[in-house]
Design an enzyme around this catalytic site. Structure first.
Site, PDB file in Angstrom:
ATOM      1  N   ARG A   1      13.344  12.637  46.720  1.00 36.26           N
ATOM      2  CA  ARG A   1      14.627  13.178  45.940  1.00 36.26           C
ATOM      3  C   ARG A   1      14.786  14.468  46.199  1.00 36.26           C
ATOM      4  NH1 ARG A   1      13.641  10.030  40.264  1.00 36.26           N
ATOM      5  NH2 ARG A   1      13.979   7.912  41.377  1.00 36.26           N
TER       6      ARG A   1
ATOM      7  N   HIS B   1      17.289  15.247  35.808  1.00 33.30           N
ATOM      8  CA  HIS B   1      16.804  13.823  35.652  1.00 33.30           C
ATOM      9  C   HIS B   1      15.381  13.872  35.200  1.00 33.30           C
ATOM     10  CE1 HIS B   1      16.539   9.563  36.424  1.00 33.30           C
ATOM     11  NE2 HIS B   1      15.545   9.759  37.162  1.00 33.30           N
TER      12      HIS B   1
ATOM     13  N   GLY C   1       9.375   5.786  23.210  1.00 37.28           N
ATOM     14  CA  GLY C   1       9.926   5.293  24.381  1.00 37.28           C
ATOM     15  C   GLY C   1       8.634   4.328  24.724  1.00 37.28           C
TER      16      GLY C   1
ATOM     17  N   LYS D   1      13.733  10.167  16.267  1.00 36.36           N
ATOM     18  CA  LYS D   1      14.897  11.031  15.755  1.00 36.36           C
ATOM     19  C   LYS D   1      16.298  10.285  15.555  1.00 36.36           C
ATOM     20  CE  LYS D   1      15.771  13.955  19.744  1.00 36.36           C
ATOM     21  NZ  LYS D   1      15.744  15.501  20.145  1.00 36.36           N
TER      22      LYS D   1
ATOM     23  N   ARG E   1       8.384  14.137  41.716  1.00 38.39           N
ATOM     24  CA  ARG E   1       7.735  12.988  41.232  1.00 38.39           C
ATOM     25  C   ARG E   1       8.398  11.619  42.397  1.00 38.39           C
ATOM     26  NH1 ARG E   1      10.214   8.496  37.941  1.00 38.39           N
ATOM     27  NH2 ARG E   1      12.035  10.213  37.826  1.00 38.39           N
TER      28      ARG E   1
ATOM     29  N   HIS F   1      18.261  14.060  40.033  1.00 35.27           N
ATOM     30  CA  HIS F   1      18.321  12.688  40.778  1.00 35.27           C
ATOM     31  C   HIS F   1      19.536  12.992  41.629  1.00 35.27           C
ATOM     32  CE1 HIS F   1      19.003   8.567  41.738  1.00 35.27           C
ATOM     33  NE2 HIS F   1      17.972   8.291  41.002  1.00 35.27           N
TER      34      HIS F   1
ATOM     35  N   GLU G   1      12.620   2.331  47.022  1.00 35.06           N
ATOM     36  CA  GLU G   1      13.325   3.619  46.659  1.00 35.06           C
ATOM     37  C   GLU G   1      12.836   4.893  47.427  1.00 35.06           C
ATOM     38  OE1 GLU G   1      14.447   3.589  42.102  1.00 35.06           O
ATOM     39  OE2 GLU G   1      12.369   3.231  42.410  1.00 35.06           O
TER      40      GLU G   1
HETATM   41  P1  FAD Z   1      11.611   8.770  26.214  1.00 26.49           P
HETATM   42  O1  FAD Z   1      11.641   7.164  26.579  1.00 26.49           O
HETATM   43  O2  FAD Z   1      12.587   9.447  26.503  1.00 26.49           O
HETATM   44  O3  FAD Z   1      11.436   8.482  24.569  1.00 26.49           O
HETATM   45  C1  FAD Z   1      11.276   9.908  23.933  1.00 26.49           C
HETATM   46  C2  FAD Z   1      11.009   9.204  22.303  1.00 26.49           C
HETATM   47  O4  FAD Z   1      11.048  10.620  21.545  1.00 26.49           O
HETATM   48  C3  FAD Z   1      12.730   9.014  21.814  1.00 26.49           C
HETATM   49  O5  FAD Z   1      12.496   8.084  20.975  1.00 26.49           O
HETATM   50  C4  FAD Z   1      13.430  10.081  21.169  1.00 26.49           C
HETATM   51  O6  FAD Z   1      14.054   9.893  20.160  1.00 26.49           O
HETATM   52  C5  FAD Z   1      11.730  10.638  20.553  1.00 26.49           C
HETATM   53  N1  FAD Z   1      11.991  12.289  20.253  1.00 26.49           N
HETATM   54  C6  FAD Z   1      12.121  13.339  20.697  1.00 26.49           C
HETATM   55  N2  FAD Z   1      12.012  14.293  19.992  1.00 26.49           N
HETATM   56  C7  FAD Z   1      11.575  14.027  18.798  1.00 26.49           C
HETATM   57  C8  FAD Z   1      11.624  14.491  17.573  1.00 26.49           C
HETATM   58  N3  FAD Z   1      11.515  15.766  17.438  1.00 26.49           N
HETATM   59  N4  FAD Z   1      11.344  13.696  16.557  1.00 26.49           N
HETATM   60  C9  FAD Z   1      11.284  12.483  16.572  1.00 26.49           C
HETATM   61  N5  FAD Z   1      11.438  11.985  17.656  1.00 26.49           N
HETATM   62  C10 FAD Z   1      11.822  12.546  18.771  1.00 26.49           C
HETATM   63  N6  FAD Z   1      11.322   6.299  35.485  1.00 26.49           N
HETATM   64  C11 FAD Z   1      10.856   5.021  36.423  1.00 26.49           C
HETATM   65  O7  FAD Z   1       9.484   5.497  36.578  1.00 26.49           O
HETATM   66  N7  FAD Z   1      11.529   4.284  36.991  1.00 26.49           N
HETATM   67  C12 FAD Z   1      13.049   4.262  36.622  1.00 26.49           C
HETATM   68  O8  FAD Z   1      13.803   3.280  37.311  1.00 26.49           O
HETATM   69  C13 FAD Z   1      13.705   5.270  36.013  1.00 26.49           C
HETATM   70  N8  FAD Z   1      14.853   5.249  35.819  1.00 26.49           N
HETATM   71  C14 FAD Z   1      15.640   6.325  35.103  1.00 26.49           C
HETATM   72  C15 FAD Z   1      16.760   6.127  34.818  1.00 26.49           C
HETATM   73  C16 FAD Z   1      17.371   7.289  34.107  1.00 26.49           C
HETATM   74  C17 FAD Z   1      18.788   7.069  33.699  1.00 26.49           C
HETATM   75  C18 FAD Z   1      16.599   8.174  33.177  1.00 26.49           C
HETATM   76  C19 FAD Z   1      17.105   9.195  32.161  1.00 26.49           C
HETATM   77  C20 FAD Z   1      15.221   8.074  33.489  1.00 26.49           C
HETATM   78  C21 FAD Z   1      14.632   7.171  34.307  1.00 26.49           C
HETATM   79  N9  FAD Z   1      13.314   7.270  34.799  1.00 26.49           N
HETATM   80  C22 FAD Z   1      12.702   6.033  35.425  1.00 26.49           C
HETATM   81  C23 FAD Z   1      12.271   8.380  34.023  1.00 26.49           C
HETATM   82  C24 FAD Z   1      11.555   7.273  32.735  1.00 26.49           C
HETATM   83  O9  FAD Z   1      12.803   6.538  32.107  1.00 26.49           O
HETATM   84  C25 FAD Z   1      11.244   8.314  31.853  1.00 26.49           C
HETATM   85  O10 FAD Z   1      10.458   9.338  32.190  1.00 26.49           O
HETATM   86  C26 FAD Z   1      10.298   7.557  30.852  1.00 26.49           C
HETATM   87  O11 FAD Z   1      11.053   6.418  30.191  1.00 26.49           O
HETATM   88  C27 FAD Z   1       9.951   8.614  29.532  1.00 26.49           C
HETATM   89  O12 FAD Z   1       9.391   7.701  28.626  1.00 26.49           O
HETATM   90  P2  FAD Z   1       8.860   8.598  27.087  1.00 26.49           P
HETATM   91  O13 FAD Z   1       8.303   7.547  26.265  1.00 26.49           O
HETATM   92  O14 FAD Z   1       7.968   9.739  27.843  1.00 26.49           O
HETATM   93  O15 FAD Z   1      10.248   9.098  26.403  1.00 26.49           O
HETATM   94  C1  SIN Z   2      16.484   5.356  39.811  1.00 21.91           C
HETATM   95  O1  SIN Z   2      16.758   3.938  39.630  1.00 21.91           O
HETATM   96  O2  SIN Z   2      17.147   5.606  41.067  1.00 21.91           O
HETATM   97  C2  SIN Z   2      15.641   6.003  38.883  1.00 21.91           C
HETATM   98  C3  SIN Z   2      14.289   5.632  39.257  1.00 21.91           C
HETATM   99  C4  SIN Z   2      13.350   6.916  38.886  1.00 21.91           C
HETATM  100  O3  SIN Z   2      13.914   7.851  38.189  1.00 21.91           O
HETATM  101  O4  SIN Z   2      12.282   6.818  38.969  1.00 21.91           O
END
Ligand code: FAD
Ligand code: SIN
Length: 523
Positions: free
Chosen positions: A293, A354, A11, A39, A389, A246, A118
Site C-alpha cells: 500500500r 486508513h 470492535g 462510546k 501493514r 489506503h 490483496e
Molecule cells: P475498532 O473496531 O475500531 O473498535 C474500537 C472501539 O472502541 C469502538 O467500539 C469505539 O466506539 C470504542 N471506543 C473508542 N474510544 C472510546 C472511548 N473513549 N470510550 C469508549 N469506547 C471507545 N483490516 C483487515 O484486517 N482486513 C480488512 O479487510 C480491513 N478493512 C478495513 C476497511 C475499513 C473501511 C477500515 C476503516 C479498516 C479496515 N481494516 C481492515 C482495519 C481493521 O478493520 C481495524 O484495524 C480493526 O477492525 C480494529 O479493530 P479494533 O477492535 O482494534 O477497533
Molecule cells: C481492503 O479491503 O482493501 C482493506 C483491507 C485492509 O485494510 O486490510
C-alpha cells in the site's frame, strides 16, 4: 462501580477478549464481572467497515513461511520477526474459533474457502464474506457477547481517562516502573454524569486515529482515545509516524468517512489509470497494482501532483456484472448510488488515512508498560506491522493478541485486588458555556494540519510547521478542556491533539525513509 474485567471498545479486539474471559469462567462456574464500555452503539468502529477480509494460511499449497515473508516485506525491515511468526502460526486456530462462534466466510462450490488476494500477498489467502467481512465478524461477536450472563455492555459510555497512581496523588513519570491501572473514569452520555469504573484488569481496545485526518476511511469514533489516555498515563507509545493511507477510497469530497474501494477489487483484476486512461503502476513497481500500500498510495499521490487532479481512476470494466454484484455487492451498489456503473465507468479514487501501525506498546501477551493494563487491536503497537501493514493482517492481529491477553488475564486475575482508595471524578472548575464552534473549528484545523503537513509525503519544513501549529492548538484546547463542562467533543479534541502531536513528533524524529514514512528531505 466495580468490575473484574473492564474492556474499553467493542470492535473485534474488545468483543473477542470479553467473550473468551466470560466463557472461561462460566465453564468453571466461577462468577466474574466483565464490563464492556463503548462510546456509541456497540457495533460502531473500524471492525464493522472491514471489507477485504482476514489473512491466514488455510490451504495446503500456501505456507506459514510465505505469509511471514509477505508480512516482513511489507513491513520494510521494521517488523518484530518473533511476533510475525507467532501471529502467522496462531492465525488458523483463531480463524477456527471465530467460525465456531458463528462467523461465515465465503466458500467455493467444492466447499473450500474462496480466498482472495490483496496487495503484498504472494498467494490468495484472505478469508472474506463478500465485501463486508468486518460486519459479519462484528455481528457474530455481538450475538455471543449480548447473550452472555457474565457480560455487561454499556453503550454510549465514553472513557475519559484510565486511573493510575497519579489519581491517588502520587507522582507518575514515564520512567516509574511500578505504574498500575485501576480502571477508568467514564462519562455516561445519556445522563451526562461521570463515574468511576474500578477494575482489576483493563483492556484498551479503542481502535484507530483516522479522524485526525480530513479524509479517512475510519468512522467518526476513531479519534485515538485509547492511545491518548495511555499517553497521559505515561505508557510507552511507539511507531506513531507509520500512518497507512489506503490507496483507493472513493473520491467523494463531502463523505466522512470516505467510502473504501477494497484492495480485493485490484486483487480481482482492477487497474489504476490516469486521466488519459493509461495504467501507471508499472512505472512505479514490478508488482504493479498489487504492490504494498505505501508504494501504491505514493504512486497515486505523485500522479495527482503531476496532473493537478484530485483523484485517479480504478478500472473495473473488464469484470462481469454478475461477478461484481456477487463479490463486491456493497461497493457495486455504493458506486451505482452516485451514478457510477463499475461495468462501464472508471471509479474515481484517492488515498485516505486508513490505519495506524504504531500505538500503545505491548509485549507478546498484549501487556502495556502499565501493570494490569492491556491493549489489543488497532490502538496497540505489537511489532507485527513494522513500517507498513500487509493488507488484512489487522483483524487477525487483534484476535491473536486478545487471545494472549485473555490467557494472561485468567492466570493473573486472582492475584489482583481492587484498589479501594480511588477518588471520585473531580468536576470542579470554572465552567463557561463554550461555543461549539471553538471545538469543531479547532478539530478541523488539526485535521487540516495533519493532512497537509504529515500526510503521504512529508518534508522537514512541513513537519516543523505542523509542530508549531499543534503547539498553539494544544494551548487552546487545554484551556477549553479545563474550563468547560465535560463533553465527548471536548475529550475527543483533547485526544486528537495528543495523537496529532505524537504522529508529527515521531515523523520529525525519523531521519530515514522507510515503509509508510516518506520525507523528501531524507535520503
Ligand atoms: P475498532 O473496531 O475500531 O473498535 C474500537 C472501539 O472502541 C469502538 O467500539 C469505539 O466506539 C470504542 N471506543 C473508542 N474510544 C472510546 C472511548 N473513549 N470510550 C469508549 N469506547 C471507545 N483490516 C483487515 O484486517 N482486513 C480488512 O479487510 C480491513 N478493512 C478495513 C476497511 C475499513 C473501511 C477500515 C476503516 C479498516 C479496515 N481494516 C481492515 C482495519 C481493521 O478493520 C481495524 O484495524 C480493526 O477492525 C480494529 O479493530 P479494533 O477492535 O482494534 O477497533
Ligand atoms: C481492503 O479491503 O482493501 C482493506 C483491507 C485492509 O485494510 O486490510
Amino acid at each position: 462501580m466495580k468490575t473484574d474485567f473492564l474492556i474499553i471498545g467493542s470492535g473485534i479486539a474488545g468483543l473477542s477478549y470479553a467473550y473468551k474471559i466470560a466463557e472461561h469462567f462460566y465453564q468453571r462456574n466461577q462468577i466474574v464481572n466483565v464490563t464492556i464500555i463503548t462510546k456509541v452503539n456497540e457495533d460502531e468502529g473500524n471492525t464493522k467497515y472491514a471489507q477485504g477480509g482476514i489473512a491466514a494460511v488455510t490451504k495446503e499449497n500456501d505456507s506459514f513461511i510465505n505469509h511471514i515473508n509477505d508480512t516482513l516485506i511489507a513491513g520494510d525491515g521494521l517488523c518484530n520477526e518473533k511476533v510475525v511468526q507467532m501471529v502467522v502460526e496462531s492465525a488458523p486456530e483463531r480463524i477456527k474459533e471465530l467460525i465456531s462462534w458463528g462467523t461465515n466466510f465465503d466458500k467455493k462450490t467444492d466447499g473450500d474457502f474462496d480466498l482472495a488476494k490483496e496487495g503484498g500477498h504472494s498467494d490468495n489467502r484472505i478469508l472474506h464474506f463478500k465485501d463486508y467481512t468486518g460486519n459479519e465478524i462484528e455481528r457474530a461477536l455481538i450475538e455471543r457477547v449480548s447473550n452472555h450472563p457474565y457480560i455487561t455492555v454499556l453503550n454510549h459510555h465514553f472513557a475519559i481517562d484510565i486511573i493510575t497512581q497519579h489519581h491517588l496523588g502520587e507522582k507518575v513519570t514515564h520512567s516509574s516502573i511500578n505504574k498500575k491501572c485501576f480502571g477508568a473514569y467514564v462519562l455516561n452520555r445519556k445522563t451526562n454524569t461521570v463515574f468511576t469504573l474500578n477494575a482489576k484488569i483493563t483492556l484498551l481496545a479503542t481502535g484507530g486515529i483516522g479522524q485526525a485526518y480530513l479524509n479517512t476511511t475510519n468512522p467518526t469514533v476513531a479519534t485515538g482515545d485509547g492511545i491518548a489516555m495511555a499517553y497521559r498515563a505515561k505508557a510507552l507509545i511507539q511507531n506513531m509516524e507509520f500512518v497507512q493511507f489506503h490507496p483507493t477510497a472513493l473520491y467523494h469530497p463531502i463523505d466522512n468517512p470516505s467510502f473504501l474501494i477494497s484492495e480485493a477489487v485490484r486483487g480481482a483484476g482492477g487497474i489504476l489509470r490516469d486521466e488519459k486512461g493509461v495504467a501507471f503502476m508499472g512505472n512505479y513497481d514490478v508488482r504493479k497494482d498489487l504492490a504494498p500500500r505505501d508504494i501504491v498510495a505514493r504512486a497515486i499521490d505523485a500522479e495527482m501532483k503531476l496532473s493537478g487532479n484530485h483523484f485517479v481512476y480504478l478500472d473495473t470494466t473488464m469484470m462481469e456484472k454478475s461477478f461484481l454484484e456477487s463479490h463486491f455487492p456493497t461497493i457495486f451498489s455504493k458506486c451505482l448510488s452516485i451514478g457510477i456503473d463499475m461495468t462501464k465507468d472508471f471509479v474515481p479514487v484517492v488515498p485516505a488515512a486508513h490505519y495506524l501501525c504504531g500505538g500503545i506498546a505491548v509485549d507478546i501477551n498484549a501487556k502495556t508498560s502499565i501493570h494490569n493494563l492491556y491493549a489489543s487491536g488497532e490502538c496497540s503497537f505489537t511489532g507485527l506491522h513494522g513500517a507498513n501493514r500487509l493488507a488484512s493482517n489487522s483483524l487477525i492481529e487483534a484476535l491473536v493478541f486478545s487471545h494472549r491477553a485473555f490467557l494472561e488475564g485468567i492466570s493473573l486475575f486472582s492475584s489482583i485486588d481492587f484498589n479501594t482508595s480511588i477518588p471520585e471524578w473531580n468536576d470542579e472548575g470554572t465552567y463557561y458555556q463554550n461555543e461549539k464552534i471553538l471545538v469543531s473549528q479547532t478539530k478541523k484545523e488539526l485535521q487540516t494540519i495533519l493532512s497537509n503537513y504529515v500526510g503521504i509525503v512529508r518534508s522537514n519544513e512541513r513537519l516543523e510547521r505542523a509542530l508549531n501549529r499543534l503547539k498553539l492548538i494544544y494551548e487552546e484546547s487545554e484551556r477549553l478542556y479545563e474550563n468547560s463542562k465535560i463533553s465527548v467533543d471536548i475529550c475527543e479534541l483533547r485526544n486528537l491533539r495528543s495523537v496529532a502531536y505524537l504522529v508529527t513528533k515521531a515523523a520529525a524524529e525519523r531521519k530515514n525513509n522507510v515503509g509508510l514514512h516518506y520525507n523528501v528531505d531524507n535520503f
